[in-house]
Design a protein around this motif. Structure first.
Motif, short mmCIF file in Angstrom:
data_model
loop_
_atom_site.label_atom_id
_atom_site.label_comp_id
_atom_site.label_asym_id
_atom_site.label_seq_id
_atom_site.Cartn_x
_atom_site.Cartn_y
_atom_site.Cartn_z
N CYS A 69 0.86 -1.20 0.00
CA CYS A 69 0.00 0.00 0.00
C CYS A 69 0.89 1.23 0.00
N LEU A 70 0.77 2.04 -1.06
CA LEU A 70 1.60 3.23 -1.20
C LEU A 70 1.44 4.17 0.00
N PHE A 71 0.21 4.43 0.42
CA PHE A 71 0.02 5.41 1.49
C PHE A 71 0.41 4.84 2.85
N CYS A 72 0.33 3.53 3.05
CA CYS A 72 0.89 2.94 4.28
C CYS A 72 2.40 3.18 4.31
N LYS A 73 3.04 3.06 3.15
CA LYS A 73 4.50 3.26 3.09
C LYS A 73 4.84 4.73 3.35
N ILE A 74 4.04 5.65 2.84
CA ILE A 74 4.27 7.07 3.13
C ILE A 74 4.03 7.32 4.61
N ALA A 75 2.97 6.75 5.18
CA ALA A 75 2.68 6.94 6.61
C ALA A 75 3.81 6.40 7.47
N ALA A 120 -0.79 14.56 6.72
CA ALA A 120 -1.22 15.39 5.58
C ALA A 120 0.02 15.70 4.74
N PHE A 121 -0.12 15.56 3.44
CA PHE A 121 1.01 15.82 2.54
C PHE A 121 0.49 16.33 1.19
N ARG A 122 1.36 17.05 0.50
CA ARG A 122 0.95 17.63 -0.78
C ARG A 122 0.79 16.54 -1.84
N ASP A 123 -0.26 16.68 -2.65
CA ASP A 123 -0.48 15.74 -3.75
C ASP A 123 0.64 15.90 -4.78
N ILE A 124 1.11 14.78 -5.27
CA ILE A 124 2.25 14.79 -6.22
C ILE A 124 1.83 15.35 -7.59
N ALA A 125 0.54 15.35 -7.88
CA ALA A 125 0.03 15.86 -9.16
C ALA A 125 -1.11 16.84 -8.85
N PRO A 126 -0.77 18.03 -8.35
CA PRO A 126 -1.81 18.94 -7.84
C PRO A 126 -2.81 19.37 -8.91
N VAL A 136 -3.50 24.84 -4.30
CA VAL A 136 -3.27 24.09 -3.07
C VAL A 136 -4.02 22.77 -3.20
N HIS A 137 -3.31 21.69 -3.09
CA HIS A 137 -3.92 20.35 -3.18
C HIS A 137 -3.10 19.42 -2.30
N PHE A 138 -3.71 19.06 -1.18
CA PHE A 138 -3.02 18.11 -0.31
C PHE A 138 -3.99 17.00 0.09
N LEU A 139 -3.43 15.95 0.64
CA LEU A 139 -4.19 14.77 1.05
C LEU A 139 -4.07 14.61 2.55
N VAL A 140 -5.15 14.20 3.18
CA VAL A 140 -5.11 13.85 4.61
C VAL A 140 -5.47 12.37 4.69
N ALA A 160 -15.31 5.88 -9.43
CA ALA A 160 -15.39 7.23 -8.86
C ALA A 160 -14.05 7.95 -8.93
N GLY A 161 -13.02 7.26 -9.44
CA GLY A 161 -11.72 7.90 -9.60
C GLY A 161 -10.69 7.51 -8.56
N GLN A 162 -11.03 6.56 -7.69
CA GLN A 162 -10.05 6.15 -6.67
C GLN A 162 -8.95 5.31 -7.32
N ALA A 163 -7.71 5.73 -7.13
CA ALA A 163 -6.56 5.01 -7.68
C ALA A 163 -5.69 4.41 -6.58
N VAL A 164 -5.73 5.01 -5.40
CA VAL A 164 -4.95 4.51 -4.27
C VAL A 164 -5.95 4.02 -3.23
N PHE A 165 -5.85 2.73 -2.91
CA PHE A 165 -6.88 2.11 -2.07
C PHE A 165 -6.47 2.10 -0.59
N ILE A 194 -7.77 5.01 2.19
CA ILE A 194 -8.67 6.18 2.23
C ILE A 194 -7.87 7.49 2.36
N HIS A 195 -8.28 8.48 1.59
CA HIS A 195 -7.62 9.79 1.65
C HIS A 195 -8.62 10.88 1.33
N MET A 196 -8.46 11.98 2.03
CA MET A 196 -9.28 13.17 1.81
C MET A 196 -8.46 14.13 0.96
P1 AMP Z 1 -7.41 9.03 -5.88
O1 AMP Z 1 -7.47 9.10 -7.37
O2 AMP Z 1 -8.59 9.63 -5.19
O3 AMP Z 1 -7.10 7.63 -5.38
O4 AMP Z 1 -6.20 9.96 -5.46
C1 AMP Z 1 -4.90 9.52 -5.34
C2 AMP Z 1 -4.02 10.75 -5.32
O5 AMP Z 1 -2.75 10.39 -4.82
C3 AMP Z 1 -3.82 11.38 -6.69
O6 AMP Z 1 -4.28 12.72 -6.66
C4 AMP Z 1 -2.32 11.28 -6.89
O7 AMP Z 1 -1.79 12.39 -7.58
C5 AMP Z 1 -1.81 11.18 -5.46
N1 AMP Z 1 -0.53 10.51 -5.32
C6 AMP Z 1 -0.14 9.34 -5.87
N2 AMP Z 1 1.10 9.02 -5.46
C7 AMP Z 1 1.50 10.01 -4.64
C8 AMP Z 1 2.70 10.27 -3.90
N3 AMP Z 1 3.75 9.43 -3.93
N4 AMP Z 1 2.76 11.40 -3.16
C9 AMP Z 1 1.72 12.26 -3.13
N5 AMP Z 1 0.57 12.07 -3.80
C10 AMP Z 1 0.46 10.97 -4.54
#
Ligand code: AMP
Length: 113
Positions: free
Chosen positions: A5-11, A28-34, A38-42, A91-96, A98-100
């Protein structure tokens, strides 16, 4: 922590991120593709797959994440912002994990795409 899990690894600090806030239960961290100035994830540090996976045990945590999102937005001089949770691939979820999404700094359109 869930394996692969990518976000577990970031956490866990195993993958770097541009962190804005961290405590024992969330990050909370900035989205890599804003998608906005301002675009961050919690995220919770605990692995929850998606909003549908939230249980009664997590309700307080979800509220604290929302309050923290608002506090970080304010610190970044963002008065109006959009919070987005995507649930499921359609719905657009790519990272499984949960993130706000917290988006601000530009006018938003409705309905969303
Ligand atoms: P979602 O499409 O709702 O699953 O959103 C996943 C978000 O994670 C996307 O906006 C990506 O740009 C972001 N993202 C993916 N990998 C990373 C990363 N390594 N660091 C920060 N944001 C990321």
């Amino acid at each position: 922590m869930a394996p692969d899990c990518l976000f577990c690894k970031i956490a866990a600090g195993d993958i770097p991120a541009d962190k804005l806030y961290e405590d024992d239960e969330m990050l909370a961290f900035r989205d890599i593709a804003p998608q906005a100035p301002v675009h961050f994830l919690v995220i919770p540090k605990k692995h929850i797959q998606d909003p549908a996976g939230v249980t009664s045990e997590d309700e307080g945590l979800m509220g604290r994440m929302m309050r923290r999102a608002a506090a970080i937005a304010k610190e970044n001089n963002i008065k109006d912002f959009r919070l987005v949770f995507n649930n499921g691939a359609e719905a657009g979820q790519a990272v499984f994990h949960i993130h706000m999404h917290v988006l601000g700094g530009r006018a938003m359109q409705w309905p969303p795409g």
